[in-house]
Design a protein around this motif. Structure first.
Motif, PDB file in Angstrom:
ATOM      1  N   ARG A 172       7.217 -21.210  23.307  1.00 43.07           N
ATOM      2  CA  ARG A 172       8.051 -20.765  22.193  1.00 43.07           C
ATOM      3  C   ARG A 172       9.082 -19.735  22.637  1.00 43.07           C
ATOM      4  NH1 ARG A 172       3.189 -19.381  18.177  1.00 43.07           N
ATOM      5  NH2 ARG A 172       2.396 -18.668  20.186  1.00 43.07           N
ATOM      6  N   SER A 173       9.057 -19.393  23.937  1.00 42.46           N
ATOM      7  CA  SER A 173      10.009 -18.444  24.514  1.00 42.46           C
ATOM      8  C   SER A 173      10.650 -19.068  25.744  1.00 42.46           C
ATOM      9  CB  SER A 173       9.290 -17.146  24.901  1.00 42.46           C
ATOM     10  OG  SER A 173      10.020 -16.407  25.861  1.00 42.46           O
ATOM     11  N   GLN A 174      11.986 -19.094  25.778  1.00 45.44           N
ATOM     12  CA  GLN A 174      12.674 -19.662  26.931  1.00 45.44           C
ATOM     13  C   GLN A 174      12.361 -18.872  28.197  1.00 45.44           C
ATOM     14  OE1 GLN A 174      14.552 -22.509  26.954  1.00 45.44           O
ATOM     15  NE2 GLN A 174      14.648 -22.310  29.180  1.00 45.44           N
ATOM     16  N   GLY A 175      12.320 -17.562  28.068  1.00 46.42           N
ATOM     17  CA  GLY A 175      12.021 -16.727  29.223  1.00 46.42           C
ATOM     18  C   GLY A 175      10.639 -16.983  29.776  1.00 46.42           C
ATOM     19  N   ARG A 176       9.669 -17.105  28.879  1.00 44.90           N
ATOM     20  CA  ARG A 176       8.299 -17.365  29.326  1.00 44.90           C
ATOM     21  C   ARG A 176       8.193 -18.745  29.971  1.00 44.90           C
ATOM     22  NH1 ARG A 176       2.667 -17.409  25.722  1.00 44.90           N
ATOM     23  NH2 ARG A 176       1.283 -17.118  27.510  1.00 44.90           N
ATOM     24  N   ALA A 177       8.869 -19.718  29.397  1.00 45.74           N
ATOM     25  CA  ALA A 177       8.844 -21.070  29.971  1.00 45.74           C
ATOM     26  C   ALA A 177       9.474 -21.080  31.357  1.00 45.74           C
ATOM     27  CB  ALA A 177       9.572 -22.044  29.044  1.00 45.74           C
ATOM     28  N   GLU A 178      10.589 -20.382  31.514  1.00 43.99           N
ATOM     29  CA  GLU A 178      11.256 -20.351  32.810  1.00 43.99           C
ATOM     30  C   GLU A 178      10.413 -19.640  33.857  1.00 43.99           C
ATOM     31  OE1 GLU A 178      15.035 -18.593  32.028  1.00 43.99           O
ATOM     32  OE2 GLU A 178      15.887 -20.430  31.140  1.00 43.99           O
ATOM     33  N   ASP A 179       9.769 -18.545  33.466  1.00 47.61           N
ATOM     34  CA  ASP A 179       8.895 -17.830  34.396  1.00 47.61           C
ATOM     35  C   ASP A 179       7.728 -18.715  34.819  1.00 47.61           C
ATOM     36  OD1 ASP A 179       7.965 -15.272  35.703  1.00 47.61           O
ATOM     37  OD2 ASP A 179       6.270 -15.606  34.342  1.00 47.61           O
ATOM     38  N   PHE A 180       7.140 -19.413  33.859  1.00 51.02           N
ATOM     39  CA  PHE A 180       6.026 -20.322  34.135  1.00 51.02           C
ATOM     40  C   PHE A 180       6.474 -21.427  35.089  1.00 51.02           C
ATOM     41  CE2 PHE A 180       3.209 -23.875  33.450  1.00 51.02           C
ATOM     42  CZ  PHE A 180       1.981 -23.332  33.093  1.00 51.02           C
ATOM     43  N   ALA A 181       7.618 -22.028  34.792  1.00 53.20           N
ATOM     44  CA  ALA A 181       8.121 -23.119  35.624  1.00 53.20           C
ATOM     45  C   ALA A 181       8.410 -22.643  37.043  1.00 53.20           C
ATOM     46  CB  ALA A 181       9.381 -23.709  34.990  1.00 53.20           C
ATOM     47  N   ARG A 182       8.990 -21.460  37.158  1.00 50.16           N
ATOM     48  CA  ARG A 182       9.312 -20.924  38.482  1.00 50.16           C
ATOM     49  C   ARG A 182       8.046 -20.673  39.296  1.00 50.16           C
ATOM     50  NH1 ARG A 182      12.362 -17.506  36.691  1.00 50.16           N
ATOM     51  NH2 ARG A 182      10.885 -15.797  36.426  1.00 50.16           N
ATOM     52  N   ARG A 183       7.039 -20.117  38.663  1.00 48.79           N
ATOM     53  CA  ARG A 183       5.784 -19.796  39.351  1.00 48.79           C
ATOM     54  C   ARG A 183       5.069 -21.051  39.850  1.00 48.79           C
ATOM     55  NH1 ARG A 183       3.393 -14.675  38.428  1.00 48.79           N
ATOM     56  NH2 ARG A 183       4.668 -13.313  37.129  1.00 48.79           N
ATOM     57  N   HIS A 184       5.212 -22.148  39.116  1.00 52.58           N
ATOM     58  CA  HIS A 184       4.423 -23.344  39.422  1.00 52.58           C
ATOM     59  C   HIS A 184       5.254 -24.508  39.949  1.00 52.58           C
ATOM     60  CE1 HIS A 184       0.846 -21.486  37.724  1.00 52.58           C
ATOM     61  NE2 HIS A 184       1.559 -21.126  36.675  1.00 52.58           N
ATOM     62  N   GLY A 185       6.516 -24.268  40.206  1.00 48.95           N
ATOM     63  CA  GLY A 185       7.346 -25.320  40.784  1.00 48.95           C
ATOM     64  C   GLY A 185       7.617 -26.479  39.855  1.00 48.95           C
ATOM     65  N   ILE A 186       7.727 -26.209  38.566  1.00 47.46           N
ATOM     66  CA  ILE A 186       8.007 -27.255  37.577  1.00 47.46           C
ATOM     67  C   ILE A 186       9.516 -27.294  37.347  1.00 47.46           C
ATOM     68  CG2 ILE A 186       7.646 -27.965  35.180  1.00 47.46           C
ATOM     69  CD1 ILE A 186       4.888 -26.663  35.339  1.00 47.46           C
ATOM     70  N   PRO A 187      10.136 -28.457  37.431  1.00 39.05           N
ATOM     71  CA  PRO A 187      11.611 -28.521  37.425  1.00 39.05           C
ATOM     72  C   PRO A 187      12.299 -28.222  36.095  1.00 39.05           C
ATOM     73  CG  PRO A 187      10.681 -30.727  37.572  1.00 39.05           C
ATOM     74  CD  PRO A 187       9.536 -29.768  37.742  1.00 39.05           C
ATOM     75  N   HIS A 188      11.599 -28.393  34.953  1.00 38.27           N
ATOM     76  CA  HIS A 188      12.264 -28.222  33.661  1.00 38.27           C
ATOM     77  C   HIS A 188      11.468 -27.272  32.771  1.00 38.27           C
ATOM     78  CE1 HIS A 188      14.958 -31.563  34.662  1.00 38.27           C
ATOM     79  NE2 HIS A 188      13.880 -32.172  35.136  1.00 38.27           N
ATOM     80  N   ALA A 189      12.186 -26.342  32.139  1.00 39.42           N
ATOM     81  CA  ALA A 189      11.559 -25.360  31.250  1.00 39.42           C
ATOM     82  C   ALA A 189      12.260 -25.383  29.896  1.00 39.42           C
ATOM     83  CB  ALA A 189      11.646 -23.970  31.868  1.00 39.42           C
ATOM     84  N   TYR A 190      11.469 -25.490  28.833  1.00 36.95           N
ATOM     85  CA  TYR A 190      12.037 -25.548  27.485  1.00 36.95           C
ATOM     86  C   TYR A 190      11.515 -24.389  26.645  1.00 36.95           C
ATOM     87  CZ  TYR A 190      13.318 -30.299  28.841  1.00 36.95           C
ATOM     88  OH  TYR A 190      13.849 -31.382  29.492  1.00 36.95           O
ATOM     89  N   GLY A 191      12.415 -23.774  25.877  1.00 34.86           N
ATOM     90  CA  GLY A 191      12.048 -22.647  25.031  1.00 34.86           C
ATOM     91  C   GLY A 191      11.605 -23.040  23.642  1.00 34.86           C
ATOM     92  N   SER A 192      11.406 -24.330  23.422  1.00 33.44           N
ATOM     93  CA  SER A 192      10.841 -24.821  22.154  1.00 33.44           C
ATOM     94  C   SER A 192      10.122 -26.122  22.430  1.00 33.44           C
ATOM     95  CB  SER A 192      11.934 -25.033  21.102  1.00 33.44           C
ATOM     96  OG  SER A 192      12.702 -26.176  21.410  1.00 33.44           O
ATOM     97  N   TYR A 193       9.171 -26.441  21.595  1.00 34.04           N
ATOM     98  CA  TYR A 193       8.421 -27.687  21.768  1.00 34.04           C
ATOM     99  C   TYR A 193       9.312 -28.884  21.455  1.00 34.04           C
ATOM    100  CZ  TYR A 193       4.422 -24.480  21.718  1.00 34.04           C
ATOM    101  OH  TYR A 193       3.543 -23.451  21.997  1.00 34.04           O
ATOM    102  N   ARG A 194      10.243 -28.703  20.518  1.00 35.42           N
ATOM    103  CA  ARG A 194      11.124 -29.816  20.148  1.00 35.42           C
ATOM    104  C   ARG A 194      11.961 -30.276  21.338  1.00 35.42           C
ATOM    105  NH1 ARG A 194      13.550 -32.793  16.507  1.00 35.42           N
ATOM    106  NH2 ARG A 194      15.797 -33.119  16.581  1.00 35.42           N
ATOM    107  N   GLU A 195      12.438 -29.324  22.143  1.00 39.02           N
ATOM    108  CA  GLU A 195      13.246 -29.690  23.311  1.00 39.02           C
ATOM    109  C   GLU A 195      12.460 -30.588  24.260  1.00 39.02           C
ATOM    110  OE1 GLU A 195      15.792 -26.436  25.087  1.00 39.02           O
ATOM    111  OE2 GLU A 195      14.580 -25.254  23.689  1.00 39.02           O
ATOM    112  N   LEU A 196      11.184 -30.290  24.419  1.00 38.76           N
ATOM    113  CA  LEU A 196      10.355 -31.124  25.290  1.00 38.76           C
ATOM    114  C   LEU A 196      10.224 -32.529  24.721  1.00 38.76           C
ATOM    115  CD1 LEU A 196       7.041 -30.148  27.011  1.00 38.76           C
ATOM    116  CD2 LEU A 196       7.134 -32.212  25.623  1.00 38.76           C
ATOM    117  N   LEU A 197      10.046 -32.609  23.408  1.00 41.45           N
ATOM    118  CA  LEU A 197       9.777 -33.907  22.782  1.00 41.45           C
ATOM    119  C   LEU A 197      10.985 -34.837  22.795  1.00 41.45           C
ATOM    120  CD1 LEU A 197       7.508 -32.917  19.759  1.00 41.45           C
ATOM    121  CD2 LEU A 197       6.870 -33.632  22.068  1.00 41.45           C
ATOM    122  N   VAL A 198      12.178 -34.309  22.936  1.00 42.26           N
ATOM    123  CA  VAL A 198      13.349 -35.186  22.975  1.00 42.26           C
ATOM    124  C   VAL A 198      13.772 -35.512  24.408  1.00 42.26           C
ATOM    125  CG1 VAL A 198      14.200 -34.392  20.745  1.00 42.26           C
ATOM    126  CG2 VAL A 198      14.975 -33.237  22.837  1.00 42.26           C
TER     127      VAL A 198
END
Length: 348
Positions: A57-83
């Motif tokens: 629910r936070s873009q910053g938290r998603a980006e930090d999580f993605a950076r730590r775990h090598g995940i290429p895409h980070a979304y700050g809302s669940y809707r962004e992921l679903l589309v």
């Protein structure tokens, strides 16, 4: 929609990987992210799954999580992921009370789902999710890792071998001090020991005895000051006379053992939450067999691989945890909570 929907065997032929997204960025999501990273660099799984995205629910938290775990895409809302049309499988790693709503949102967006246990907060929430998955021809599976691990087959094989005779009773416990986590103590988040850790002893018994009918269920609980269960103990009596004992707690530690008692001996499983080894004893308490469990990446890889293989083969449920088993466990936990008169606020 998922780019793999409707492809079935064609996905296999084209060598497509299942792109996995994580919905949520808490502790269990971190474990899954670690698992996906290890699978992506492991010869057994690298051609099967691909870590793709995380949503918070936070873009910053998603980006930090993605950076730590090598995940290429980070979304700050669940809707962004679903589309995101590239997402094939969504792993839902949020509190129990949110699972039903989020699972249905994923399904409506055409995404296959792997939902962390407990599947939902109650059976009334679970049924429409399972029905929707069937109607939309999408994979829907509960991520209770013990159902997918090699140790589950090992237990089945030992029982089938007759090494302990006819199974007449079993007992399992799982207790961890976890009251420091707000979701565990909050009734509005479907907190309490039962849905979080108590689901494992019940699943252990269900795996041992299978889907046979119950004659009666007896249970008791000590309530935490917030109104959810702190400790609980349940006795299941089956119509054929077999008996299962399950207990759990969120304020103490336990040996986490699972024991299966037969007419000619018994089996002891060390740590039902992730079985480390199985010892078999004869009726004179002599050790007759010791079984080591295969080494693993994290233990989560088995449920991910099962879900990915099901998607690629066109299956809509995992054989290790079919819909009927998920629903049976949810109905059993509802029945247990009714005995305690425990209802969550959103159930009123």
């Amino acid at each position: 929609m998922s780019r793999l929907n409707g492809m079935g065997d064609e996905a296999h032929k084209r060598g497509l990987k299942v792109k996995v997204a994580i919905l949520g960025a808490g502790r269990i999501a971190r474990h899954m992210a670690e698992t996906l990273a290890r699978m992506a660099s492991d010869d057994r799984y690298r051609d099967l799954v691909e870590p793709w995205a995380v949503a918070s629910r936070s873009q910053g938290r998603a980006e930090d999580f993605a950076r730590r775990h090598g995940i290429p895409h980070a979304y700050g809302s669940y809707r962004e992921l679903l589309v995101d049309p590239e997402v094939d499988l969504v792993y839902i790693a949020t509190p129990h009370s949110l699972h039903a709503e989020q699972a249905q949102a994923c399904l409506q967006a055409g995404k296959n789902i792997l939902v962390e246990k407990s599947f939902t907060a109650n059976a009334a929430q679970a049924r429409p999710v399972l029905e929707q998955a069937q109607a939309l021809d999408l994979l829907c599976a509960e991520a209770i890792w013990t159902r997918y691990m090699p140790s589950r087959v090992m237990v089945d094989d030992i029982i089938a071998s007759g090494a302990i005779g006819q199974v007449k009773a079993a007992a399992a416990n799982l207790c961890y001090p976890t009251t420091g986590k707000p979701r565990m103590t909050d009734p509005a988040l479907a907190g309490g020991a039962l849905l979080d850790v108590g689901v494992y002893p019940l699943n252990f018994l269900d795996m041992v005895f299978g889907p046979k009918p119950l004659e009666r269920v007896e249970s008791t609980a000590v309530m935490y000051h917030t109104g959810v269960d702190e400790h609980n103990a349940t006795t299941l009596v089956y119509t054929d006379g077999a008996m299962g004992l399950a207990s759990s707690s969120m304020t103490v530690s336990s040996d986490r053992s699972g024991t299966v008692w037969g007419t000619e001996g018994y089996m002891v499983c060390r740590n039902i939450n992730n079985i480390e080894a199985i010892d078999v004893y004869d009726s004179d308490h002599r050790l007759s067999g010791h079984h080591e469990v295969p080494s693993q990446l994290t233990g989560y890889e088995y449920e991910v691989a099962a879900a990915a293989q099901a998607i690629l083969s066109g299956a809509r449920e995992c054989a290790e945890m079919p819909h009927q088993d998920t629903l049976r466990i949810m109905e059993l936990m509802d029945r247990i909570r009714r005995i305690w008169n425990l209802r969550f606020p959103f159930e009123d």
